[in-house]
Design a protein around this motif. Structure first.
Motif: not given
Length: 253
Positions: A198-210
């Protein structure tokens, strides 16, 4: 860019994941997501849940904690003909199907570019599949230039998988190529966490950076807009036949 849905997640029903369904949904509510899809692994993956788990997903409320819950599966592509391990009795009952190639389930001793291309081309013909899961995997390269326009033509959303930046780093150059081709051919994509906790649900940091690096058009990101996400569900998902979906309350947020 604001991502409003995470449509590739796993619960403890996939025994290499670590959070319950309710914990995953609670996390999505805490992160103010509009929707989450619960997509535990199909039967060919070691430790996958059984058929009854997927058949009984109908008991999951359509909304929990204000979040739209899609009942799904990450189905395995099991051969170069593009066959998948989605149970026949589940066809038409699940809202959301992610199709992926995993070493543990893919029956091919020599996954050549031609063989993997054939598998994906046949997936484009399968109306059950919504999302093309982490297809940048280096070991299963395909003819991106040929296949990606077909994904777009047949309504398959090409996934940019956040988990690839962490657990499949060798695939990152392919992920970049795939996104470049999606931009070139105006093929819609979807950002997913592939969360196993659950700690990584909704986490898109690297994808958004790309996407920022590529100056990728936001209008091609289906889950960057509630309206675009709704439009896709209305056209391609069985959710549109759900009485709750047809009511005014389905747009709870």
């Amino acid at each position: 860019m604001n991502i409003i849905a995470d449509t590739h997640t796993h619960t403890i029903a996939s025994t290499h994941a670590y959070s319950t369904l309710q914990e995953m949904i609670h996390a999505s509510a805490q992160r103010k997501l509009y929707a989450i899809a619960i997509t535990d692994h199909g039967r060919s993956m070691p430790g996958a849940p059984g058929q009854w788990y997927f058949e009984n997903m109908k008991v999951i409320p359509r909304f929990m904690e204000g979040v739209l819950v899609l009942r799904g599966q990450e189905t395995n592509i099991i051969d170069t003909d593009g066959n998948i391990d989605l149970e026949p009795d589940c066809v038409g009952k699940l809202d959301w199907i992610v199709a992926s190639i995993h070493e543990e389930a893919f029956r091919c001793e020599n996954p050549t570019v031609e063989a993997v291309t054939n598998a994906w081309m046949n997936i484009t013909k399968n109306p059950q599949v919504h999302v093309i899961g982490h297809s940048g995997t280096k070991e299963y390269e395909y003819d991106f230039e040929t296949v990606i326009p077909e994904f777009g033509r047949t309504g398959k959303l090409v996934e940019l998988n956040e988990g690839s930046f962490i657990g499949r780093k060798k695939s990152i150059p392919n992920c970049k190529k795939i996104m470049e081709l999606c931009k070139k051919h105006s093929v819609p994509i979807i950002l997913n966490s592939d969360s196993h906790i659950s700690a990584t649900v909704g986490c898109f940091e690297h994808s958004l950076e790309l996407l920022k690096e590529l100056d990728f058009p936001e209008e091609l990101v289906v889950n960057a807009s509630v309206d675009r996400f709704h439009a896709y569900l209305k056209e391609y998902s069985v959710v549109k036949n759900d009485p709750v979906f047809q009511s005014k309350s389905w747009r709870a947020k």
